[in-house]
Design a protein around this motif. Structure first.
Motif, short mmCIF file in Angstrom:
data_model
loop_
_atom_site.label_atom_id
_atom_site.label_comp_id
_atom_site.label_asym_id
_atom_site.label_seq_id
_atom_site.Cartn_x
_atom_site.Cartn_y
_atom_site.Cartn_z
N ILE A 260 1.11 -0.69 -0.70
CA ILE A 260 0.07 0.03 0.07
C ILE A 260 0.96 0.80 0.21
N ARG A 261 0.35 2.36 -0.51
CA ARG A 261 1.32 3.58 -0.19
C ARG A 261 -0.12 4.25 0.09
N PHE A 262 1.04 6.03 0.20
CA PHE A 262 -0.36 6.88 1.01
C PHE A 262 -0.93 7.52 -0.42
N ALA A 263 -1.78 8.71 0.23
CA ALA A 263 -1.93 10.02 -1.06
C ALA A 263 -0.78 10.86 -1.33
N GLY A 264 -0.50 11.29 -2.79
CA GLY A 264 0.48 11.67 -2.33
C GLY A 264 2.33 11.24 -3.07
N GLU A 265 1.73 9.92 -2.53
CA GLU A 265 2.86 8.99 -2.37
C GLU A 265 2.97 7.53 -4.46
N GLY A 266 3.97 7.97 -4.64
CA GLY A 266 4.34 6.96 -6.03
C GLY A 266 4.79 5.82 -5.52
N GLU A 267 5.14 5.57 -6.85
CA GLU A 267 5.05 3.72 -6.68
C GLU A 267 6.19 3.46 -6.68
N THR B 113 1.42 -9.78 -3.97
CA THR B 113 0.69 -8.12 -5.84
C THR B 113 2.00 -7.38 -5.68
N THR B 114 2.03 -6.99 -7.37
CA THR B 114 2.92 -6.72 -7.97
C THR B 114 3.06 -5.41 -8.83
N GLN B 115 1.79 -4.42 -7.46
CA GLN B 115 1.87 -2.95 -7.39
C GLN B 115 1.35 -2.93 -6.29
N SER B 116 1.34 -1.64 -6.51
CA SER B 116 0.66 -0.59 -4.49
C SER B 116 -0.18 -0.09 -4.90
N TYR B 117 -1.39 0.04 -4.31
CA TYR B 117 -2.59 0.03 -3.86
C TYR B 117 -2.46 1.40 -2.91
N GLN B 118 -3.65 2.80 -3.64
CA GLN B 118 -3.53 3.59 -3.67
C GLN B 118 -4.50 4.14 -2.21
N ARG C 123 -11.21 2.72 12.34
CA ARG C 123 -12.26 2.39 11.24
C ARG C 123 -11.98 3.20 9.92
N GLU C 124 -11.61 4.60 9.90
CA GLU C 124 -11.36 4.76 9.14
C GLU C 124 -10.03 4.47 8.28
N PHE C 125 -8.91 4.06 8.67
CA PHE C 125 -8.41 3.01 8.37
C PHE C 125 -8.48 2.17 7.94
N HIS C 126 -9.03 1.43 8.80
CA HIS C 126 -10.06 -0.02 8.06
C HIS C 126 -10.85 -0.14 6.61
N GLU C 127 -11.64 0.90 6.83
CA GLU C 127 -12.25 1.15 5.74
C GLU C 127 -12.04 0.88 3.98
N ILE D 248 -9.85 -1.76 -0.94
CA ILE D 248 -8.77 -2.37 -1.67
C ILE D 248 -8.73 -4.00 -1.70
N LEU D 249 -8.85 -4.51 -0.90
CA LEU D 249 -10.08 -6.35 -0.26
C LEU D 249 -10.78 -6.37 -2.01
N GLN D 250 -11.84 -4.84 -1.95
CA GLN D 250 -12.75 -5.37 -2.76
C GLN D 250 -12.55 -5.67 -4.20
N ASN D 251 -11.28 -4.76 -4.79
CA ASN D 251 -10.82 -5.33 -5.98
C ASN D 251 -9.81 -6.36 -6.14
N TYR D 252 -9.09 -6.88 -5.26
CA TYR D 252 -8.12 -7.57 -5.11
C TYR D 252 -8.49 -9.17 -5.43
N LYS D 253 -8.31 -9.27 -6.67
CA LYS D 253 -8.14 -11.11 -7.47
C LYS D 253 -6.72 -12.07 -6.92
N PHE D 254 -7.13 -13.05 -5.91
CA PHE D 254 -6.02 -13.76 -5.96
C PHE D 254 -5.50 -14.05 -6.85
#
Length: 399
Positions: free
Chosen positions: A47-54, A101-106, A127-131, A136-142
């Motif tokens: 994972i990465r945060f807002a404003g951070e690049g790959e 994962t081969t890419q990070s999720y922002q 709670r917000e962090f978990h959301e 991410i998990l909604q879009n992640y495919k194992f």
């Protein structure tokens, strides 16, 4: 090889208990994966945060290898990898494969949002962090068709989120971004259960061997540190790896093991087993690899058997080899008839035991910086109504 003389044991134990202020290692309820070798999956999502690049394709510190490749070495490929570590401590009962994962999720917010949050606001920010993680998990495919639920508990074996370490962060113990193990299960009761279902390569819901839908639950949050001096090392095979002791420690919580260090360092002058355990104080070694796990915890996990423990009931000379002797020598598992630890019991305290084991530092996964090996003696306060660990122990009996 160490020899123990029975008539010297009481003085040895008295000295150690006096030294550590009668600290206990509490017994721990665990998820047991043992008896037959099992493939266990650790889903690793960067994972990465807002404003951070790959950052996964970046080659750190003039090393001709990407962060992604270094992490693949660290988790799976190196002799010092987490996979090899758990093979050793589980006595070859666990094959822990990390799927990266081969890419990070922002995430939607900058990391500063989750640092230094006042205690009375932490729940809402957690709670917000978990959301954010759930999005991410909604879009992640194992990426495998094999379901990552080896013990059929309807929950993925292990989930790890990795963030890039930032040396300017002032993260303190109990901060949201402090490396930790936690659970998303509480969010299932808040309407997020379907969002936490594990999806396969084609977006299908993965089922375990009982045909149950599997969900994400327990997770780790750890750092990828490429900044700290000498943090990236090359092993004997030519693989670059980063410090993985904390990664292995947080995975220990996923297996059900508790912390056996003291959160309040002022409570006692010394840690219960100092650094001689993955779940203890400063759980890393001289070369940043994880320390071995104490024999009692391995027994509770089912990774070794009762035949590997012997009770001392009479005077005599007793011999011990290092707990990781076979693995360090030839990469093989410990035979069922080899004694890993001796136990002393007392009629006065029938639910307690004192363990004695031999730790040979300088060997793989016991390479502590002090280079001091010898007998490790610790007391187990083995009752069902005690805490999962002694992290909150204050130095008083029963705390």
């Amino acid at each position: 090889m160490k020899k123990i003389w029975k008539n010297t044991i009481p003085m040895l134990i008295l000295s150690l208990i006096t030294l550590i202020g009668s600290c206990f290692l509490f017994s721990i309820p665990t998820t047991t994966y043992a008896s037959t070798k099992k493939s266990v999956y650790n889903v690793v999502i960067f994972i990465r945060f807002a404003g951070e690049g790959e950052y996964l394709n970046t080659k750190p510190n003039n090393i001709n290898e990407s962060n992604y490749s270094i992490m693949l070495n660290t988790y799976n490929r190196s002799k010092k990898s987490i996979r090899n570590y758990y093979k050793a401590v589980s006595n070859d009962n666990i094959d822990l494969e990390s799927v990266l994962t081969t890419q990070s999720y922002q995430l939607s917010y900058p990391r500063s949002r989750y640092i230094g949050v006042p205690e009375n606001y932490q729940y809402s920010y957690y709670r917000e962090f978990h959301e954010e993680l759930i999005k991410i998990l909604q879009n992640y495919k194992f990426p495998k068709y094999t379901c990552p639920d080896s013990d059929n508990d309807k929950e993925v074996d292990s989930l790890t989120f990795v963030m890039l370490y930032n040396p300017s962060d002032k993260i303190e113990y109990s901060d949201i971004l402090w490396e930790h193990a936690y659970s998303l299960n509480v969010r299932k009761q808040e309407g997020y259960k379907n969002d936490l279902a594990v999806k396969g390569p084609d977006g299908e819901l993965l089922k375990n061997s009982n045909n149950d839908t599997v969900y994400y639950g327990k997770y780790n949050l750890v750092n990828l540190d490429t900044y700290t001096k000498n943090i990236i090392q090359m092993d004997s095979q030519g693989y670059h790896i980063v410090k993985n002791s904390t990664m292995a420690h947080e995975l220990g919580h996923i297996f059900g093991m508790g912390d056996i260090y003291l959160a309040d360092s002022s409570a006692l002058p010394y840690e219960p087993v100092w650094a001689y355990d993955l779940m203890a104080y400063n759980h890393g070694t001289y070369d940043n690899t994880p320390m071995f796990i104490n024999t009692h915890s391995r027994l509770k996990q089912g990774w070794i058997g009762s035949s590997n423990i012997s009770e001392i009931t009479s005077s005599g000379t007793y011999t011990l080899q290092p707990v990781n002797y076979e693995y360090n020598k030839s990469g093989t598992s410990t035979p069922s008839n080899r004694i890993l630890a001796y136990v002393l019991k007392s009629d006065k305290y029938p639910n307690q035991a004192i363990y004695i084991e031999y730790r040979d530092v300088g060997s793989l996964f016991d390479n502590i910086s002090t280079k001091n090996g010898g007998l490790l003696v610790y007391r187990i306060y083995n009752t069902n109504n005690k805490a999962l660990s002694n992290v909150d122990y204050t130095g008083k009996e029963g705390s």
